[in-house]
Design an enzyme around this catalytic site. Structure first.
Site: not given
Ligand SMILES: NC(=O)c1ccc[n+]([C@@H]2O[C@H](COP(=O)([O-])OP(=O)(O)OC[C@H]3O[C@@H](n4cnc5c(N)ncnc54)[C@H](O)[C@@H]3O)[C@@H](O)[C@H]2O)c1
Length: 358
Positions: A152, A177
């Site tokens: 991230s 985080y």
């Molecule tokens: N969206 C953003 O702006 C952003 C920015 C930087 C990093 N990220 C990272 O990208 C990845 C995806 O983010 P996103 O925006 O799609 O988030 P999101 O919350 O929509 O997707 C994450 C998914 O992981 C699932 N999850 C959570 N804990 C879990 C576990 N223990 N086992 C199995 N599934 C689990 C959740 O149910 C969710 O559907 C994450 O790692 C997030 O930290 C996202």
């Protein structure tokens, strides 16, 4: 440009967090682009935000899957679940997107971050490590060819130098985080060194788009404005974010998946990239464009009194003032950088919102 060394056609791919915002878009695009790909998704369908949106994303995946996608509803923190999937499916490429996301939530709910982001990621690394064991190496299976995982932009923490480059030191996280994401990079490096797991971490910058995450500003603001509530604009609007459209993130991930890193100067097959829009937007300009697109999509009436529904408030703990991605490495290695402008992306979000919520 690097020469890609993994053809995703005919591959078995594991995507964790497959019902999530980025994960579901990734799975859909992979299924569209590669006729003979096989994907297993793992998602614990966490209720951190509306699970209905996750179910809806899964329906969209079903529309294109033709039997090439299966979802395991379970947690990556559950070692048995991970071991069973690795033993039976024997993934060749692993994309770890499952995580407890969100900066502010980590202040009151630290446990969820340790469980999913630390223990969960550790389980994935252990499973990758054991994928090279002799007992799994049959029928031409060579173990995991490439582990790609979500890091991230938050790892840049309180860094002052912008744009943020992967060459910069990232030792100043300002939220749990961010600390878990930085730890993922450290874990991956150690495992890549010890067990020769080729791994690439991707530092995403504020991802947005249709069917996105309701906890993020563009979505939360929209919900509040629709309800007639006031939106809070942090740091009195003096924040800049490098908003990155989800399709660009997906294109970046798919590019990266196809190239397992060569050994770096330390002899480790390990790499990290920024994926961001490389053009940060001031929060007040962002709100302005969002308002216009919400009116254009018919989510809000054209005479909506925005001024009455805005409140400028101080900075929140864990937040940073600016995020700004230097994407030179991504461009040099893959000839790709995100290009969707904010108005286009927010327009698509607004039209999705109108269709989904009516
Ligand atoms: N969206 C953003 O702006 C952003 C920015 C930087 C990093 N990220 C990272 O990208 C990845 C995806 O983010 P996103 O925006 O799609 O988030 P999101 O919350 O929509 O997707 C994450 C998914 O992981 C699932 N999850 C959570 N804990 C879990 C576990 N223990 N086992 C199995 N599934 C689990 C959740 O149910 C969710 O559907 C994450 O790692 C997030 O930290 C996202």
């Amino acid at each position: 440009m690097l020469t890609k060394n993994i053809d995703l056609e005919n591959k078995r791919v594991l995507v964790t967090g497959a019902a999530g915002f980025i994960g579901s878009n990734l799975v859909t695009e992979l299924l569209r682009s590669y006729k003979s790909i096989n994907i297993i998704g793992i998602d614990n369908m966490s209720d951190y935000y509306d699970v209905g949106i996750k179910e809806d994303r899964l329906k969209r995946i079903d529309e294109v899957s033709r039997g090439r996608f299966e979802l395991i509803r379970g947690s990556i923190a559950d070692r048995d679940v991970i071991d069973r999937v690795f033993d039976s499916f024997r993934p060749e490429v692993v994309v770890n997107l499952a995580a407890q996301a969100g900066v502010r939530y980590s202040i009151d709910n630290p446990d969820a971050y340790i469980e999913s982001n630390m223990l969960g990621f550790y389980n994935i690394l252990e499973a990758c490590r054991h994928s090279y064991d002799e007992k799994h190496r049959k029928d031409g299976y060579m173990g995991v060819l490439h582990l790609v995982y979500a890091s991230s932009s938050s790892v840049y923490g309180s860094n002052k130098k912008i744009p943020y480059s992967v060459e910069d030191k990232v030792d100043n996280p300002v939220s749990l985080y961010a600390a878990t994401k930085k730890s993922n990079e450290l874990f991956a490096h150690a495992y890549s060194k010890l067990y020769d797991i080729p791994s690439t971490g991707l530092r995403f910058f504020t991802v947005y788009g249709p069917a996105g995450r309701p906890d993020m500003a563009y979505f939360g603001f929209t919900d509040k404005l629709v309800r007639g509530d006031k939106i809070k604009i942090f740091n009195f609007g003096n924040c800049k974010r490098d908003f990155t459209y989800v399709d660009d993130i997906v294109e970046g991930i798919i590019n990266v998946m196809q190239k397992s890193p060569d050994k770096n100067e330390n002899g480790v097959r390990y790499n990290v990239y920024n994926i961001g829009n490389n053009s940060p937007v001031n929060l007040l300009d962002f709100v302005d464009i969002l308002q216009q697109e919400l009116i254009a999509a018919g989510v809000l009436p054209s005479d909506y009194d925005f001024e009455a529904h805005k409140e400028l408030v101080p900075m929140q703990p864990g937040d940073v003032e600016v995020t700004y991605a230097d994407v030179t490495a991504l461009e040099q290695d893959f000839g790709f950088k995100p290009a969707t402008d904010l108005r286009t992306g927010l327009g698509r979000f607004a039209r999705w919102y109108k269709e989904y919520y009516g």
